[in-house]
Design an enzyme around this catalytic site. Structure first.
Site, mmCIF file in Angstrom:
data_model
loop_
_atom_site.group_PDB
_atom_site.id
_atom_site.type_symbol
_atom_site.label_atom_id
_atom_site.label_comp_id
_atom_site.label_asym_id
_atom_site.label_seq_id
_atom_site.Cartn_x
_atom_site.Cartn_y
_atom_site.Cartn_z
ATOM 1 N N ASP A 1 4.926 -3.159 -35.103
ATOM 2 C CA ASP A 1 4.734 -4.341 -35.952
ATOM 3 C C ASP A 1 3.256 -4.442 -36.295
ATOM 4 O O ASP A 1 2.512 -5.222 -35.691
ATOM 5 C CB ASP A 1 5.230 -5.592 -35.225
ATOM 6 C CG ASP A 1 6.730 -5.538 -34.986
ATOM 7 O OD1 ASP A 1 7.448 -4.927 -35.807
ATOM 8 O OD2 ASP A 1 7.190 -6.105 -33.978
ATOM 9 N N GLY B 1 29.266 -2.965 -50.276
ATOM 10 C CA GLY B 1 29.487 -1.741 -49.513
ATOM 11 C C GLY B 1 28.855 -0.502 -50.126
ATOM 12 O O GLY B 1 28.212 0.288 -49.421
ATOM 13 N N GLY C 1 7.213 -4.992 -28.452
ATOM 14 C CA GLY C 1 6.121 -4.943 -29.433
ATOM 15 C C GLY C 1 4.810 -5.331 -28.802
ATOM 16 O O GLY C 1 4.100 -4.507 -28.209
ATOM 17 N N ARG C 2 4.499 -6.642 -28.878
ATOM 18 C CA ARG C 2 3.170 -7.110 -28.466
ATOM 19 C C ARG C 2 2.744 -6.764 -27.054
ATOM 20 O O ARG C 2 1.558 -6.460 -26.852
ATOM 21 C CB ARG C 2 3.074 -8.623 -28.743
ATOM 22 C CG ARG C 2 2.999 -8.891 -30.241
ATOM 23 C CD ARG C 2 3.332 -10.311 -30.602
ATOM 24 N NE ARG C 2 4.759 -10.570 -30.396
ATOM 25 C CZ ARG C 2 5.340 -11.746 -30.634
ATOM 26 N NH1 ARG C 2 4.619 -12.761 -31.074
ATOM 27 N NH2 ARG C 2 6.635 -11.887 -30.451
ATOM 28 N N LYS D 1 9.987 1.743 -33.355
ATOM 29 C CA LYS D 1 10.756 0.931 -34.313
ATOM 30 C C LYS D 1 9.861 0.588 -35.494
ATOM 31 O O LYS D 1 8.728 0.139 -35.321
ATOM 32 C CB LYS D 1 11.252 -0.359 -33.647
ATOM 33 C CG LYS D 1 12.043 -1.252 -34.605
ATOM 34 C CD LYS D 1 12.752 -2.376 -33.863
ATOM 35 C CE LYS D 1 11.955 -3.653 -33.761
ATOM 36 N NZ LYS D 1 11.822 -4.410 -35.017
ATOM 37 N N LYS E 1 17.824 -4.088 -41.240
ATOM 38 C CA LYS E 1 18.928 -5.066 -41.267
ATOM 39 C C LYS E 1 19.592 -5.140 -42.639
ATOM 40 O O LYS E 1 19.542 -6.164 -43.329
ATOM 41 C CB LYS E 1 18.438 -6.448 -40.835
ATOM 42 C CG LYS E 1 17.892 -6.479 -39.414
ATOM 43 C CD LYS E 1 17.541 -7.885 -38.966
ATOM 44 C CE LYS E 1 16.982 -7.926 -37.555
ATOM 45 N NZ LYS E 1 15.642 -7.320 -37.419
ATOM 46 N N LEU E 2 20.250 -4.049 -43.015
ATOM 47 C CA LEU E 2 20.865 -3.986 -44.348
ATOM 48 C C LEU E 2 22.052 -4.942 -44.466
ATOM 49 O O LEU E 2 22.808 -5.139 -43.512
ATOM 50 C CB LEU E 2 21.372 -2.559 -44.641
ATOM 51 C CG LEU E 2 20.382 -1.400 -44.538
ATOM 52 C CD1 LEU E 2 21.024 -0.123 -45.102
ATOM 53 C CD2 LEU E 2 19.077 -1.695 -45.253
HETATM 54 O O1 C5P Z 1 6.290 -8.372 -29.951
HETATM 55 P P1 C5P Z 1 7.699 -8.473 -29.429
HETATM 56 O O2 C5P Z 1 7.915 -7.670 -28.158
HETATM 57 O O3 C5P Z 1 8.187 -9.884 -29.323
HETATM 58 O O4 C5P Z 1 8.538 -7.735 -30.566
HETATM 59 C C1 C5P Z 1 9.901 -7.680 -30.557
HETATM 60 C C2 C5P Z 1 10.434 -6.897 -31.725
HETATM 61 O O5 C5P Z 1 11.834 -7.054 -31.727
HETATM 62 C C3 C5P Z 1 9.944 -7.375 -33.082
HETATM 63 O O6 C5P Z 1 9.879 -6.223 -33.932
HETATM 64 C C4 C5P Z 1 11.033 -8.316 -33.542
HETATM 65 O O7 C5P Z 1 11.194 -8.347 -34.931
HETATM 66 C C5 C5P Z 1 12.257 -7.697 -32.910
HETATM 67 N N1 C5P Z 1 13.326 -8.653 -32.667
HETATM 68 C C6 C5P Z 1 13.163 -9.771 -31.869
HETATM 69 N N2 C5P Z 1 14.200 -10.624 -31.640
HETATM 70 C C7 C5P Z 1 15.355 -10.381 -32.199
HETATM 71 C C8 C5P Z 1 15.553 -9.272 -33.004
HETATM 72 C C9 C5P Z 1 14.503 -8.417 -33.215
HETATM 73 O O8 C5P Z 1 12.087 -10.019 -31.336
HETATM 74 N N3 C5P Z 1 16.333 -11.187 -31.938
#
Ligand code: C5P
Length: 236
Positions: A17, A73, A211-212, A39, A68-69
């Site tokens: 991200d 169809g 992510g973070r 991802k 997330k398409l």
């Molecule tokens: O930074 P963090 O660990 O919170 O990132 C989580 C990742 O998972 C992000 O890319 C976020 O868009 C994704 N995500 C989420 N919660 C969801 C679905 C996807 O945090 N329910």
């Protein structure tokens, strides 16, 4: 690919991200062989990051394309075919029957796996009602998980809190991919329903999306390694 054959390191999916390709490439270089699965979501994909899918796949990494398409169809099917040619491993679609059916048919013959998002975790019962749905979150998640399984979808994206229940519903065949992971002592950020890597694995997750906690760590490589170590321990 059966869940039991996934290596612990492949179970960590680092969400890139980041605002652009340069930042993503710098992070990928920094993480080196500590991360095998990435991802790519809206932010990076729409900032020119889609070619990274092919680049990473050619370098032996796995890539989860989180776009997330959801469309008619035919349009979903053509989109899935394009993503499959990039060499992606996972692609998300919203859990509507027409969309899931088209995506599963279109990925046939490729290595791409389709993951369905049942209900976005930012939605509660009131949000669903406001959007015109009759069912509450837990009933809709369950109904869509069953539909996904019937339609041959490969896995589900869910919160770690939903993992145990979904595992009971869909058995071992479907892969459960969970974001909302926070190692102990790491800032929670805007995530509300979080679990540590160990607890998420114990709840039945196959893959953890992080992510973070990795991207913002003083030492991202060390952060990734310590999550993998926690996964190893949870599986032991
Ligand atoms: O930074 P963090 O660990 O919170 O990132 C989580 C990742 O998972 C992000 O890319 C976020 O868009 C994704 N995500 C989420 N919660 C969801 C679905 C996807 O945090 N329910």
């Amino acid at each position: 690919m059966q869940p039991s054959t996934i290596t612990p390191r492949d179970r960590l999916i680092v969400a890139l991200d980041l605002p652009g390709v340069a930042a993503a490439e710098a992070m990928i270089a920094r993480l080196g062989d500590s991360v095998t699965f990435y991802k790519i979501g809206y932010q990076l994909a729409y900032a020119g990051g889609l070619p990274l899918v092919r680049q990473l796949a050619s370098a032996g990494k796995k890539v989860f394309v989180d776009l997330k398409l959801h469309d008619i169809g035919n349009t979903v099917a053509r989109g899935v075919e394009s993503v499959a040619t990039l060499g992606a491993t996972f692609l998300t679609v919203h859990g509507y029957p027409q969309t899931m059916k088209a995506a599963v048919e279109a990925r046939a013959g490729s290595d791409l796996k389709i993951l369905a998002v049942t209900v976005l975790t930012s939605y509660d019962d009131n949000d669903l009602h406001a959007a015109g749905y009759r069912l509450g979150v837990s009933d809709l998640v369950e109904a869509r998980a069953r539909q996904a399984q019937t339609l041959g979808v490969d896995g589900l994206v869910c919160s770690p809190e939903e993992a145990a229940r979904l595992r009971q519903i869909v058995g071992r065949q479907m892969q459960l991919v969970t974001p909302g992971i926070r190692p102990a002592g790491v800032a929670v950020g805007d995530q509300k329903r979080i679990m540590t890597p160990a607890r998420a694995m114990a709840a039945g997750s196959d893959y953890l999306v992080v992510g973070r906690p990795v991207l913002e760590a003083a030492d991202p490589r060390e952060a990734a390694d310590s999550i993998v170590a926690e996964i190893v321990q949870a599986l032991a």
